[in-house]
Design a protein around this motif. Structure first.
Motif, PDB file in Angstrom:
ATOM      1  N   TYR A   1      14.307  -3.879   0.448  1.00  0.00           N
ATOM      2  CA  TYR A   1      13.140  -4.472   1.098  1.00  0.00           C
ATOM      3  C   TYR A   1      11.873  -4.198   0.285  1.00  0.00           C
ATOM      4  CZ  TYR A   1      10.236  -6.104   4.979  1.00  0.00           C
ATOM      5  OH  TYR A   1       9.359  -6.807   5.758  1.00  0.00           O
ATOM      6  N   GLU A   2      11.737  -2.976  -0.235  1.00  0.00           N
ATOM      7  CA  GLU A   2      10.527  -2.625  -0.988  1.00  0.00           C
ATOM      8  C   GLU A   2      10.358  -3.511  -2.212  1.00  0.00           C
ATOM      9  OE1 GLU A   2       7.079  -0.028  -1.415  1.00  0.00           O
ATOM     10  OE2 GLU A   2       8.455  -0.566   0.216  1.00  0.00           O
ATOM     11  N   TYR A   3      11.437  -3.731  -2.953  1.00  0.00           N
ATOM     12  CA  TYR A   3      11.337  -4.579  -4.149  1.00  0.00           C
ATOM     13  C   TYR A   3      11.239  -6.058  -3.784  1.00  0.00           C
ATOM     14  CZ  TYR A   3      12.329  -0.519  -7.038  1.00  0.00           C
ATOM     15  OH  TYR A   3      12.247   0.700  -7.656  1.00  0.00           O
TER      16      TYR A   3
ATOM     17  N   GLN B   1       0.831  -1.204   0.000  1.00  0.00           N
ATOM     18  CA  GLN B   1       0.000   0.000   0.000  1.00  0.00           C
ATOM     19  C   GLN B   1       0.868   1.258   0.000  1.00  0.00           C
ATOM     20  OE1 GLN B   1      -2.265  -1.651   3.456  1.00  0.00           O
ATOM     21  NE2 GLN B   1      -4.053  -0.886   2.370  1.00  0.00           N
ATOM     22  N   HIS B   2       0.737   2.068  -1.049  1.00  0.00           N
ATOM     23  CA  HIS B   2       1.439   3.341  -1.142  1.00  0.00           C
ATOM     24  C   HIS B   2       0.489   4.501  -0.834  1.00  0.00           C
ATOM     25  CE1 HIS B   2       4.848   1.650  -3.936  1.00  0.00           C
ATOM     26  NE2 HIS B   2       4.884   1.182  -2.700  1.00  0.00           N
ATOM     27  N   TYR B   3      -0.515   4.251  -0.040  1.00  0.00           N
ATOM     28  CA  TYR B   3      -1.523   5.246   0.312  1.00  0.00           C
ATOM     29  C   TYR B   3      -1.997   4.967   1.732  1.00  0.00           C
ATOM     30  CZ  TYR B   3      -4.675   1.360  -0.517  1.00  0.00           C
ATOM     31  OH  TYR B   3      -5.295   0.142  -0.453  1.00  0.00           O
ATOM     32  N   VAL B   4      -2.715   5.925   2.307  1.00  0.00           N
ATOM     33  CA  VAL B   4      -3.307   5.736   3.629  1.00  0.00           C
ATOM     34  C   VAL B   4      -4.778   5.382   3.420  1.00  0.00           C
ATOM     35  CG1 VAL B   4      -3.800   6.784   5.857  1.00  0.00           C
ATOM     36  CG2 VAL B   4      -1.708   7.419   4.624  1.00  0.00           C
TER      37      VAL B   4
ATOM     38  N   GLY C   1       2.567 -10.102   5.130  1.00  0.00           N
ATOM     39  CA  GLY C   1       2.895  -8.692   4.986  1.00  0.00           C
ATOM     40  C   GLY C   1       2.197  -7.770   5.948  1.00  0.00           C
ATOM     41  N   ALA C   2       1.250  -8.273   6.752  1.00  0.00           N
ATOM     42  CA  ALA C   2       0.621  -7.425   7.775  1.00  0.00           C
ATOM     43  C   ALA C   2       1.655  -7.079   8.842  1.00  0.00           C
ATOM     44  CB  ALA C   2      -0.559  -8.157   8.405  1.00  0.00           C
ATOM     45  N   VAL C   3       1.487  -5.948   9.491  1.00  0.00           N
ATOM     46  CA  VAL C   3       2.438  -5.529  10.526  1.00  0.00           C
ATOM     47  C   VAL C   3       1.675  -5.072  11.765  1.00  0.00           C
ATOM     48  CG1 VAL C   3       4.235  -4.856   8.895  1.00  0.00           C
ATOM     49  CG2 VAL C   3       2.545  -3.160   9.585  1.00  0.00           C
ATOM     50  N   ASN C   4       2.225  -5.354  12.934  1.00  0.00           N
ATOM     51  CA  ASN C   4       1.647  -4.845  14.175  1.00  0.00           C
ATOM     52  C   ASN C   4       2.604  -3.891  14.876  1.00  0.00           C
ATOM     53  OD1 ASN C   4       3.573  -6.588  15.208  1.00  0.00           O
ATOM     54  ND2 ASN C   4       2.190  -7.538  16.707  1.00  0.00           N
ATOM     55  N   GLY C   5       3.593  -3.410  14.138  1.00  0.00           N
ATOM     56  CA  GLY C   5       4.551  -2.423  14.625  1.00  0.00           C
ATOM     57  C   GLY C   5       5.289  -1.863  13.424  1.00  0.00           C
ATOM     58  N   ALA C   6       6.155  -0.915  13.668  1.00  0.00           N
ATOM     59  CA  ALA C   6       6.899  -0.287  12.570  1.00  0.00           C
ATOM     60  C   ALA C   6       8.096  -1.144  12.192  1.00  0.00           C
ATOM     61  CB  ALA C   6       7.351   1.114  12.986  1.00  0.00           C
ATOM     62  N   MET C   7       8.067  -1.741  11.004  1.00  0.00           N
ATOM     63  CA  MET C   7       9.182  -2.568  10.545  1.00  0.00           C
ATOM     64  C   MET C   7      10.463  -1.746  10.428  1.00  0.00           C
ATOM     65  SD  MET C   7       7.963  -5.702  10.010  1.00  0.00           S
ATOM     66  CE  MET C   7       9.054  -6.505   8.838  1.00  0.00           C
ATOM     67  N   ASP C   8      10.321  -0.478  10.105  1.00  0.00           N
ATOM     68  CA  ASP C   8      11.485   0.383   9.924  1.00  0.00           C
ATOM     69  C   ASP C   8      12.212   0.642  11.237  1.00  0.00           C
ATOM     70  OD1 ASP C   8      13.025   1.695   7.973  1.00  0.00           O
ATOM     71  OD2 ASP C   8      12.272   3.637   8.614  1.00  0.00           O
TER      72      ASP C   8
ATOM     73  N   GLU D   1       8.757   1.585   6.250  1.00  0.00           N
ATOM     74  CA  GLU D   1       7.943   2.710   5.805  1.00  0.00           C
ATOM     75  C   GLU D   1       8.557   4.081   6.007  1.00  0.00           C
ATOM     76  OE1 GLU D   1       5.585   2.529   3.847  1.00  0.00           O
ATOM     77  OE2 GLU D   1       5.267   0.376   3.931  1.00  0.00           O
ATOM     78  N   GLY D   2       9.848   4.154   6.313  1.00  0.00           N
ATOM     79  CA  GLY D   2      10.503   5.450   6.235  1.00  0.00           C
ATOM     80  C   GLY D   2      10.752   5.857   4.798  1.00  0.00           C
TER      81      GLY D   2
END
Length: 556
Positions: A454-456, A118-121, A342-349, A468-469
């Protein structure tokens, strides 16, 4: 100790539930009688097949199987793109406009390929109609497509016909994903996850300000998100948002749901093969690898940030939800990348370099439980190569599942494993060779390299999580990752189906004194070594430039 205990219990439950769920998947995709389901669902499935003009006969060739798969995906994607680009007013109470064309294209391909990057909110971009009619719809059909293809590959490698794509797609929906999601949504509802079509609620804060509270049909959305290994959130915060993941119980249930079907698919493979020992050893192998990665990441996050040791002690809580803590957030991160959810429950960054190293390694391998249906298919490809390499070393006939492993199988297997690094390393190199405003890197140095790679890797592995930074909402990122989404999904699937079809046509051979047994503990260890070595050798340079260098700088 509590996080370690809960992580161990979650993995144990995933392994134990793999056996009854595997039996169900075997019955569904082998067209076995199901007295409790058939009277209700057979007439519906037959009517739908007749409506689309399909008689339900097994595909005679690989292309005959791939053609309806590709046509169906093109139809699903075309309709979804139009709905996102011209987001209709119905069930769109805030009147959000349609998405920019490149963002609509990326979003469509992302959810069509079971990636959900997702590249959007979401809560600031999509109305309820788009969330239901596009995003959730694609979550169901993309996961069902993955299951159908995965079990077609299993059938072919076991010497059976590939089956009929439309029939397998419908059975995956009606007998696995829809009832499973409904059952999973019930405990989420009881724990407070919303399920409503009501308009957003405007509330007055304690400071006297006004805040808009977005609501929606989140419970069922969350269920298929986890069970179908989709991962895209109803909210931008994903499973860190209290409406998606309110407490520790929903966190553990959601963690289990990510690996439930992939683990069951491994058991179902053993039932197709008629060799449950083979599938049990494979299940134990991937569980051991996941447990090892989880232990490394949990120890790193609970040990804290060494750069801050002079001022504070304790776990690394940056980017963590306190209701989950550092340990269970790290455990989730390993399972979400190991299962391709791919779901996250915290900031992977905000994870420490060692945790990011484990997550990237999972994305590179794609077999530690793996994607919906395709994870077990990739694992079987690694087995083909392991059999071939081991046979060469010990002078035994390279046979796998009762058939010879020859040039064609080795070529297809190698091609399948080479597609992934092509769509990860090449676009990452082009991106980092560009200007700073092209990359959108928020952290210079090794961590910035990790962000780009990571993105690719997430796009090509159909995972969807991200560091997500990274400023990934630009035209460049939308289009370049769209290529990785397409190449990482459809090229391997085509190659897998062609490999399985060719394998099914080979004559079966009775086991002889020179046959290499694959259902032994020794071969399982050899397979583990092949997995780790191939993954490490292929991607070691970017791991060294990214998380390994980042970790060395941190401790220095």
């Amino acid at each position: 100790m509590l996080p370690w205990f809960l992580a161990a219990i979650t993995l144990a439950v995933a392994v134990l539930t793999a056996f009854p769920l595997g039996r169900h998947l075997w019955q569904v995709f082998d067209d076995r009688p199901q007295p409790g389901w058939d009277p209700w669902l057979l007439p519906l499935e037959t009517a739908l097949l007749r409506w689309i003009g399909d008689r339900g006969q097994p595909a005679a060739t690989a292309w005959a199987y791939l053609q309806p798969f590709l046509v169906a995906n093109a139809c699903f994607g075309g309709l979804a793109f139009l709905l996102l680009a011209f987001q209709p007013a119905w069930l769109n109470p805030l009147g959000w406009p349609g998405l920019r064309w490149d963002l609509a294209l990326h979003t469509t391909l992302s959810f069509l390929t079971n990636t959900d990057q997702q590249h959007y909110v979401p809560e600031q971009t999509l109305g309820t109609f788009a969330q239901l009619g596009v995003i959730q719809f694609l979550m169901f059909v993309s996961a069902a497509s993955g299951l159908a293809v995965g079990f077609a590959v299993i059938r072919g490698l076991c010497g059976l016909p590939l089956g009929n794509f439309h029939r397998q797609l419908l059975r995956a929906l009606t007998r696995v994903l829809i009832p499973g999601s409904l059952l999973l949504a019930v405990p989420l509802l009881f724990c407070g996850v919303p399920m409503t079509l009501a308009d957003p609620l405007r509330i007055t804060t304690l400071e006297g300000g006004s805040q808009l509270l977005i609501r929606g049909p989140v419970a069922l959305f969350e269920a298929i998100k986890q069970l179908g290994e989709n991962g895209g959130g109803f909210y931008g915060a994903n499973s860190a948002h209290p409406f998606e993941n309110p407490d520790g119980f929903t966190n553990l249930v959601s963690t289990w749901a990510m690996v439930a079907i992939p683990a069951a698919s491994i058991d179902a493979f053993g039932r197709f093969l008629g060799n449950r020992r083979q599938s049990t050893l494979l299940l134990l192998l991937v569980t051991a690898l996941i447990a090892t990665g989880s232990a490394l990441a949990m120890a790193a996050e609970q040990g804290g940030n060494p750069a801050l040791a002079a001022w504070i002690s304790g776990p690394n809580l940056e980017g963590k939800e306190l209701r989950f803590g550092a340990g269970l957030t790290a455990f989730w991160a390993v399972l979400t990348t190991g299962s391709m959810t791919g779901a996250v429950n915290g900031a992977m960054d905000s994870l420490l370099p060692l945790s990011n190293l484990v997550a990237l390694f999972n994305l590179f391998l794609q077999v530690l439980f793996g994607g919906q249906g395709t994870g077990i298919a990739y694992l079987l490809v690694f087995m083909v190569l392991a059999v071939f390499l081991t046979g060469l070393m010990v002078g035994r006939t390279p046979e796998f599942l009762g058939r010879k492993v020859e040039k064609a199988e080795v070529v297809w297997s190698s091609l399948i494993l080479l597609i992934h690094p092509v769509f990860v390393l090449l676009p990452a190199a082009f991106t980092m060779a560009g200007a700073t405003d092209l990359t959108g890197i928020s952290n210079p140095g090794p961590h910035g390299i990790s962000q780009v790679v990571y993105e690719y890797a997430s796009a090509a592995a159909n995972n969807g999580s991200g560091l997500e930074g990274l400023g990934d909402g630009s035209l460049w990122w939308n289009l370049s990752t769209s290529l990785s989404l397409l190449g990482g999904r459809y090229l391997p699937i085509a190659a897998l189906v062609l490999l399985a079809d060719g394998y099914a046509r080979k004559p079966a051979l009775p086991p002889g004194p020179g046959t290499l047994a694959t259902d032994t503990s020794l071969f399982t260890v050899v397979l583990a070594v092949v997995l780790v070595i191939l993954g490490a050798l292929t991607f070691f340079p970017v791991l060294a430039l990214g998380p390994i260098a980042d970790g060395l700088l941190l401790v220095a």
